[in-house]
Design an enzyme around this catalytic site. Structure first.
Site, PDB file in Angstrom:
ATOM      1  CE  LYS A   6      -4.420   0.005   1.087  1.00 29.97           C
ATOM      2  NZ  LYS A   6      -5.541  -0.837  -0.410  1.00 29.97           N
ATOM      3  CB  THR A  51      -2.029  -3.474  -0.276  1.00 36.87           C
ATOM      4  OG1 THR A  51      -3.145  -3.436  -0.790  1.00 36.87           O
ATOM      5  CG2 THR A  51      -1.294  -4.029  -2.033  1.00 36.87           C
ATOM      6  CG  ASP A  52      -7.303  -3.189   3.906  1.00 35.56           C
ATOM      7  OD1 ASP A  52      -8.381  -2.229   3.093  1.00 35.56           O
ATOM      8  OD2 ASP A  52      -7.903  -3.755   4.560  1.00 35.56           O
ATOM      9  CG  HIS A  85      17.561  28.183 -16.261  1.00 35.17           C
ATOM     10  ND1 HIS A  85      19.090  27.456 -15.621  1.00 35.17           N
ATOM     11  CD2 HIS A  85      17.452  26.871 -17.178  1.00 35.17           C
ATOM     12  CE1 HIS A  85      19.603  26.441 -16.406  1.00 35.17           C
ATOM     13  NE2 HIS A  85      18.698  26.249 -17.196  1.00 35.17           N
TER      14      HIS A  85
END
Lengths: 310, 310, 310, 310
Positions: free
Chosen positions: B12, B57-58, B259
């Site tokens: 995650k 992933t949770d 620049h």
């Protein structure tokens, strides 16, 4: 002709004008993003493409840079007054000029930051770090007779990690929100305020000091308000500015509620109460968006209500 | 099978973990953006969609929030070490964990800014303004035996308004650039540095102090280097960090040359020489992009060379 | 000397080169963002600021524009090969050149969009609308002997509104995710693929056709894969490209899982099952981030694993 | 009381509502970003933090999602009318509701793009790619009696690579621009138009068809106008919409001039005339910004003039 031309304006936007002033070995920076918008006798440009009354946007750009050299940039407001006056007074076909300016702050390296405090910081004469906090704003409009000067800021992100509650609101069929007696209040402030100076017959404010003081009052009100709603906090900020700064008649805020939700850790056997110091999830979208104007009693509001497109 | 699976990782990304610590009435903030990347026995997930070896992933998200509560966040690095160790040591199928963290700084309102200095600033216990300067970075990688800890920062915008020259370069058929003996040198620094701490048998550095000191040395080198090229300035920054901080073996910079071109005002009869304080045009694109690694002699470089996609 | 210089590179980034080709009255556009990175005998630039071996970044910019005129832009890859070869072959101090290019697509107004289909669309010869879908990518590296050519794309956002499941994963102490048998699968694809062409002794691929075909295979695999994990979908995309395009040996994906969560409408007495057509909340952060390389069997991976900084 | 409250509004912004409709196996998407702003009897919220008249922003969010399920999303305008009517008619303290919607378009994969044309594209029933071109806009305001419906778009980037000139303009002391008889005209259009439908006693327009036709007329005017100024092109676009669409009374444009400057290649002995197909530098900032309203004769303008903050 079944269609007609309404309000129109044009000019060069986002001229990135940076002016270094040298005071012996000590340098100073003014770092601006300047946008010009002109109106006037411009029907022909639209109806048939005749540019006889049109000062090119490229010329307005050149003027921004040339004026920075010729007159310096004492303050964004003062510089914008010079520019607006020039466009209207020098061009018969231009009847109104609006100059909008974003200003970015720089500080001397090692100046205020105790961690990187310089041994011999007084010796830091031409080395700067961009401050990165709020962007300062100014808008100067001139119609040939009078000026309207707005000052403001955006992206000033503040947080009270306690002393904020939210309860007692309407509950309808679609309400699921739980009342909260100890929440984080955070927002990223955008605000414009209007000065009552309009022409040279009045004494011109000190724009730099006025800005510093207005910002200070906004921050102090944020610190000192025990908040039952973000609206209440905005009103306190605004009334404090109006009451303390006689040169300011009106102020408008646009304040997204930057939600910090307490994460539910109960599935893991963890208590996450605010009183013990909690873990929060900083959410992106959606967010509450609170907008309000505060006025000196008796004055007419002039700041446009829409500061965002959302 | 004609095609095979190569390096892969998942997790995650961008968990926005905010931890408030209450020390009596005085609050402290840690505000992190935490990204997890895990590798291991994950062929089946790719070849046939079997998730038997896949920690969702949770779940990695939940772990980030839970660990912030269980262990607190002493520093981004310390917190990342906890997380990386957990994922590899607790899951047989996960062999490598990489935690990347962005950290956003807050300061007490009225604290360091003399303009908004608070009467009774000591009383500001839970009101903060986001500092808005550089974003602090940390990356912790763990393979079950050793750690690699990178620290760094991005978006630290600095400027020397003099003491920079550029001349003596190659002139080929396509060269039109004029030599400059007094130019602005400005950049928005991104940098990663690598610590030589790798496991618990060594004494762990003080991550907070190490960061402050590395940043201070970078800034001081920027102030004190009379620059003939941005490359020279980067090398001075890097060698100063390596020479002064024994815990750091390697540092890499990615530095866009922001620049500031002196505007040509000669068509308007205006001289715009640097020595008198000039007006500059701050350009967006294109820009020189200078990247370099500086190493303690004898160590092997490990920081990836690509810090941008440009 | 206790510190030494490691890998370094420099050049002008983000040159916005737009080339119009006129074929009678019919115009064609190539719209590129070109970044140059050069390496070589550059120790002196870093150690003491001597620029004798340094071709200015400004010169690399000029070269990009001049080559677009002199040689045209047949494809981003072909143009990048010209540029990379020029820098290394013409400058003794430059030993390696890398050209990275983003390409933006335009289509003729009224061309493919049936809603705004032009009466007499064949007559639209010089009017374009920016397509706005994926950004095409190319990276050409040349070391004086061989080329490495990567092509790719980013920001191609795709969605399957069904035929995606996620279940059977590891459940640990921190797992709260519910299994899902009918979810939305959406991602914003970033991908690089590597061609096996390395020098003029081989027949050069048709870069335009190769791109079209690789993209087509990626999209078709997305459409046709009944997905049990995003990893599985990525592998299908990659293997399909490798199996169908003999000029491509390796491909890497970075794919954020753009979560669309079914909104819980049960508090309002509403069922929101996927099978009936549901209402979803499109989440911003956090998100699963899935990354993988797929290779032709037997080749060595060369595409860097990090395509993001998260 | 020396300060008073002026205009104020609040609500949940940027609710990301995605609705999938299933028509057998064939799916359709509506992908919206919905922002709510409510006004009414809200003095107490500001003056003393009493929320008794305040419908929480969280409730306005819930309502957006629930209505998408209960009533579907036939069009952004129709859906916004439902929402605005609900907030005002169901809450005595809310007197005005404004719903702003951004809509993102998706197309079936392989549908219109001949390069990735699908064999059996009719079989693509639930696979989509985000179109990525303009964002469609809608704003619905309701005061308890009448509606005001604006539709519009932003980020539609168009280019004419010839048939644009700019000359005959004012030359003052700061003018250096050269006249140009064959330039690129490019812009990224933002526009709002106002419908004359205000309540149920009138026949409601077909919002989808009205949008398609308005966009088509804008594009056709861009293609067919030989332009002597961007202002002229905007007027042609606007008058064409008003003249062809009786349901639309007013239209406003904000059009940054996306400058494409011919690069000066003469130092390299290269001619870069437009007539031969030239190489251009696509500039970022500054840019001309042209804004104008076009009206049906006799109607009162109501669209705010400021669509940007620059």
């Amino acid at each position: 002709m079944p269609t007609i031309l309404g309000q129109n304006q044009y000019g060069k936007a986002e001229n990135r004008v940076v002016k270094i002033t040298r005071d012996g070995d000590t340098h100073h920076i003014k770092d601006l993003n300047v946008s010009v918008a002109l109106s006037g006798d411009l029907d022909d440009v639209h109806y048939n493409g005749s540019n006889a009354n049109c000062l090119p946007t490229d010329t307005t750009k050149n003027t921004c840079f040339a004026f920075a050299k010729e007159y310096g940039i004492e303050s964004a407001e003062q510089y914008g007054i010079h520019l607006a006056r020039h466009f209207v007074d020098s061009q018969p076909s231009i009847h109104r000029a609006r100059i909008r300016i974003e200003e970015y702050s720089w500080e001397r390296i090692g100046g205020s930051d105790s961690n990187s405090k310089f041994i011999g910081a007084d010796e830091v004469k031409h080395s700067f770090v961009r401050k990165g906090q709020e962007t300062r704003l100014a808008q100067i409009t001139y119609d040939g007779e009078n000026f309207e000067v707005l000052s403001g800021l955006k992206d000033l992100t503040v947080m009270n990690s306690t002393n904020s509650e939210f309860w007692g609101y309407i509950k309808d069929k679609y309400t699921t929100l739980q009342e909260d007696y100890d929440r984080i209040l955070a927002t990223s402030l955008s605000t414009w305020w209007r000065h009552n100076w309009t022409n040279d017959e009045q004494r011109m404010p000190s724009w730099e000091r006025s800005y510093e003081q207005a910002k200070k009052h906004i921050l102090h009100a944020f610190v000192e308000t025990y908040s039952l709603s973000l609206q209440q906090t905005l009103y306190q900020m605004g009334s404090r500015v109006i009451n303390n700064r006689s040169e300011i008649d009106e102020i408008r805020f646009s304040a997204p509620n930057k939600h910090h939700f307490r994460q539910d850790l109960s599935p893991f056997g963890l208590d996450n109460a605010a009183k013990d110091g909690a873990v929060y999830y900083a959410a992106d979208r959606p967010y509450g968006l609170i907008e309000a104007t505060i006025l000196r009693d008796g004055v007419e509001p002039k700041i446009p209500v829409d500061m965002t497109n959302l």
